[in-house]
Design a protein around this motif. Structure first.
Motif, mmCIF file in Angstrom:
data_model
loop_
_atom_site.group_PDB
_atom_site.id
_atom_site.type_symbol
_atom_site.label_atom_id
_atom_site.label_comp_id
_atom_site.label_asym_id
_atom_site.label_seq_id
_atom_site.Cartn_x
_atom_site.Cartn_y
_atom_site.Cartn_z
ATOM 1 N N GLY A 123 48.138 38.572 39.317
ATOM 2 C CA GLY A 123 46.927 38.507 38.487
ATOM 3 C C GLY A 123 46.578 39.900 38.001
ATOM 4 N N GLY A 153 36.923 50.442 43.359
ATOM 5 C CA GLY A 153 37.208 49.060 42.946
ATOM 6 C C GLY A 153 36.212 48.097 43.564
ATOM 7 N N ALA A 154 36.154 46.893 42.998
ATOM 8 C CA ALA A 154 35.270 45.856 43.546
ATOM 9 C C ALA A 154 35.704 45.498 44.969
ATOM 10 C CB ALA A 154 35.309 44.620 42.657
ATOM 11 N N GLN A 155 37.005 45.697 45.235
ATOM 12 C CA GLN A 155 37.521 45.340 46.560
ATOM 13 C C GLN A 155 36.808 46.138 47.657
ATOM 14 O OE1 GLN A 155 39.744 42.915 46.969
ATOM 15 N NE2 GLN A 155 39.941 43.132 49.175
ATOM 16 N N TYR A 205 39.530 33.729 46.150
ATOM 17 C CA TYR A 205 40.338 34.946 46.003
ATOM 18 C C TYR A 205 40.882 35.403 47.368
ATOM 19 C CZ TYR A 205 40.814 40.059 45.391
ATOM 20 O OH TYR A 205 41.256 41.353 45.396
ATOM 21 N N TYR A 261 29.962 33.970 49.416
ATOM 22 C CA TYR A 261 30.791 34.684 48.438
ATOM 23 C C TYR A 261 31.143 33.731 47.294
ATOM 24 C CZ TYR A 261 35.013 36.783 46.429
ATOM 25 O OH TYR A 261 35.947 37.303 45.557
ATOM 26 N N MET A 315 32.252 33.344 42.829
ATOM 27 C CA MET A 315 32.544 33.830 41.479
ATOM 28 C C MET A 315 31.991 32.806 40.505
ATOM 29 S SD MET A 315 36.510 34.817 42.157
ATOM 30 C CE MET A 315 36.605 33.990 43.722
ATOM 31 N N ASN A 336 38.764 33.134 40.183
ATOM 32 C CA ASN A 336 40.118 33.348 40.684
ATOM 33 C C ASN A 336 40.245 32.507 41.950
ATOM 34 O OD1 ASN A 336 42.544 34.274 41.606
ATOM 35 N ND2 ASN A 336 41.964 36.426 41.793
ATOM 36 N N ASP A 392 31.060 38.025 42.881
ATOM 37 C CA ASP A 392 32.207 38.828 42.458
ATOM 38 C C ASP A 392 32.509 38.453 41.004
ATOM 39 O OD1 ASP A 392 34.365 40.500 42.556
ATOM 40 O OD2 ASP A 392 35.556 39.298 43.945
ATOM 41 N N PRO A 439 34.745 40.042 38.352
ATOM 42 C CA PRO A 439 35.670 40.958 37.686
ATOM 43 C C PRO A 439 36.095 40.511 36.288
ATOM 44 C CG PRO A 439 36.813 39.739 39.404
ATOM 45 C CD PRO A 439 35.375 39.391 39.524
ATOM 46 N N TYR A 440 35.983 39.203 36.012
ATOM 47 C CA TYR A 440 36.534 38.690 34.745
ATOM 48 C C TYR A 440 35.470 38.504 33.668
ATOM 49 C CZ TYR A 440 40.416 38.167 37.816
ATOM 50 O OH TYR A 440 41.415 38.470 38.714
ATOM 51 N N THR A 480 33.627 45.640 37.991
ATOM 52 C CA THR A 480 34.786 46.536 38.041
ATOM 53 C C THR A 480 35.226 46.941 36.637
ATOM 54 O OG1 THR A 480 37.075 46.740 38.822
ATOM 55 C CG2 THR A 480 36.422 44.566 38.054
ATOM 56 N N SER A 535 38.426 47.436 36.350
ATOM 57 C CA SER A 535 39.860 47.135 36.487
ATOM 58 C C SER A 535 40.387 46.258 35.361
ATOM 59 C CB SER A 535 40.133 46.441 37.819
ATOM 60 O OG SER A 535 40.050 47.363 38.873
ATOM 61 N N ARG A 558 40.654 52.691 39.896
ATOM 62 C CA ARG A 558 39.961 52.270 41.110
ATOM 63 C C ARG A 558 38.468 52.595 41.019
ATOM 64 N NH1 ARG A 558 41.456 48.766 41.852
ATOM 65 N NH2 ARG A 558 40.805 48.436 43.980
HETATM 66 C C1 LIG Z 1 38.136 37.941 42.286
HETATM 67 C C2 LIG Z 1 38.559 39.356 42.427
HETATM 68 N N1 LIG Z 1 37.776 40.214 43.073
HETATM 69 C C3 LIG Z 1 38.114 41.502 43.215
HETATM 70 C C4 LIG Z 1 39.289 41.988 42.700
HETATM 71 C C5 LIG Z 1 39.643 43.432 42.923
HETATM 72 O O1 LIG Z 1 39.169 44.207 41.873
HETATM 73 P P1 LIG Z 1 39.248 45.792 41.891
HETATM 74 O O2 LIG Z 1 40.500 46.179 41.183
HETATM 75 O O3 LIG Z 1 38.029 46.226 41.148
HETATM 76 O O4 LIG Z 1 39.215 46.249 43.302
HETATM 77 C C6 LIG Z 1 40.155 41.132 42.020
HETATM 78 C C7 LIG Z 1 41.424 41.639 41.490
HETATM 79 O O5 LIG Z 1 42.208 40.974 40.889
HETATM 80 C C8 LIG Z 1 39.779 39.777 41.868
HETATM 81 O O6 LIG Z 1 40.542 38.890 41.229
#
Ligand SMILES: Cc1ncc(COP(=O)(O)O)c(C=O)c1O
Length: 393
Positions: A38, A104-106, A130, A160, A162, A167, A195, A197-198, A231, A233, A241
């Motif tokens: 992804g 990053g969001a992670q 995810y 948690y 989305m 995802n 979350d 990101p998209y 993010t 990203s 990051r």
């Molecule tokens: C749902 C989801 N959350 C978080 C992330 C991680 O994002 P980042 O690159 O900002 O850490 C991803 C990455 O694909 C994702 O799909």
């Protein structure tokens, strides 16, 4: 050799590899078409603009020194302000100190878990979800449960979710479903980690309010129960990051404190590059990736219709990176992948996205990384693999 595994902490013992990153390496055709990862298409990264931005920063002695120096734990003040403005435009009244910039969001997801999740706590998730989030919650010793089956009597440590182009399913929640989640978080007196990101990758339809925007409709962000994760990203590049958390100051400060123990601060140079790159806002970058991925989404939608017909069920996503296919019950998509890889196409079996590894007849197709002109061929190969597997097992 020392057997270190006996010395590992409980936390280290609980850590599991990502179900996606550790997918076994099947023998695959050399011209394999990747519907698995992804990840963004690297040819869309704004390389020239980033080079110019970094060149300008490093040419000026003062900005160069500052970009190569340590910086505040919560992130570059200018970038926090830019992110706060971005959130304002999306209906969230917040200030820069409601924003924590993260690796990053992670990392924001991990920090949120550190703040809220103790071993044996319950975390409610969408199923499927995810895998990177499952990894985080399991490392913290959480018990995972389906948010749609929330038990009103037990207070979860965290929810948690989305809301946009989830995802792995690609599905977005309706405004009503979003409101229900926010209400649930308040009713269960827990934090709702959103979350998103998209979000920038919407191809059709009107943008819907984020969970945090709904939560702050009738109360200040300081009273909200939603912690939003964003993010750069997907809109700019994941290698920078840089992501963020937006929420009540008390949570941002606590996460900032924990962040100090992890990595002191976000990367100064990447943040400085982003500040310069985003001088004219995020919109031009969002528009560019939207246009590119919309074409791929359309090609995959048409190819699935053409080559898969009524052999499976799927919905065309309005944005994001993913199609989610449900095949007949007797199909095991982990086994199907062996056939598919030999025929030159890969994807992620659906069990990677569920806490109990259920969903063996589902799979995720990502249209982000394959070249547009290869997508139809990839789906054709997948349909052929399906036919071979269905006939011969
Ligand atoms: C749902 C989801 N959350 C978080 C992330 C991680 O994002 P980042 O690159 O900002 O850490 C991803 C990455 O694909 C994702 O799909």
């Amino acid at each position: 050799m020392t057997d270190w595994s006996n010395h590992f902490s409980q936390h280290a013992r609980r850590a599991i590899p990502s179900a996606i990153r550790s997918l076994s390496e099947f023998p695959r055709a050399t011209d394999s078409i990747p519907f698995g990862p992804g990840e963004p298409d690297a040819s869309l990264f704004p390389v020239a603009l980033m080079r110019e931005a970094l060149d300008a920063i490093l040419t000026d002695e003062t900005s160069a020194r500052s970009a190569l120096q340590y910086g505040p734990s919560e992130g570059d003040p200018m970038l926090r302000r830019l992110v706060a403005e971005h959130m304002n435009k999306r209906g969230v009244a917040c200030a820069p100190d409601n924003i924590l910039l993260t690796n990053g969001a992670q990392q924001a997801l991990n920090l949120a878990s550190e703040v809220f999740v103790d071993p044996d706590d319950t975390v409610l998730v969408q199923v499927p979800t995810y895998p990177g989030a499952l990894q985080v919650f399991l490392a913290h010793g959480a018990r995972l449960a389906d948010v749609t089956k929330a038990d009103a009597a037990t207070r979860p440590a965290l929810i948690y979710a989305m809301a946009n182009f989830q995802n792995p399913t690609g599905i977005s929640l309706s405004v009503e479903q979003r409101r229900e989640l926010v209400t649930l978080a308040h009713r269960l007196d827990t934090v709702l980690v959103e979350d998103d990101p998209y979000e920038v990758l919407r191809f059709d339809g009107d943008a819907l309010p984020s969970l945090l925007a709904l939560d702050t409709e009738t109360r200040s962000i300081e009273e909200a129960h939603t912690l939003y994760l964003g993010t750069f990203s997907k809109s700019v590049a994941p290698g920078l990051r840089v992501g963020w958390a937006a929420g009540p100051r008390v949570l941002i400060e606590k996460m900032g404190l924990l962040k100090q123990t992890e990595d002191l601060q976000p990367n100064s140079l990447a943040q400085a590059g982003l500040v310069r790159l985003l001088e004219h806002g995020l919109e031009p970058f969002a528009a560019r990736v939207q246009a590119a991925y919309r074409i791929r989404r359309d090609i995959m939608a048409e190819a699935l219709r053409q080559h898969f017909g009524n052999r499976g069920a799927w919905r065309v996503p309005q944005g994001g990176f993913f199609f989610w296919l449900t095949l007949p019950e007797h199909i095991d998509t982990a086994k199907l992948l062996e056939h598919a890889a030999k025929l030159g196409v890969t994807y992620v079996p659906g069990a990677a996205f569920t806490p109990d590894r259920s969903g063996a007849n589902t799979l995720r197709l990502s249209f982000s990384a394959a070249a547009p002109e290869r997508i139809a061929e990839g789906v054709r190969r997948l349909a052929r693999a399906f036919d071979e597997y269905d006939q011969n097992g």
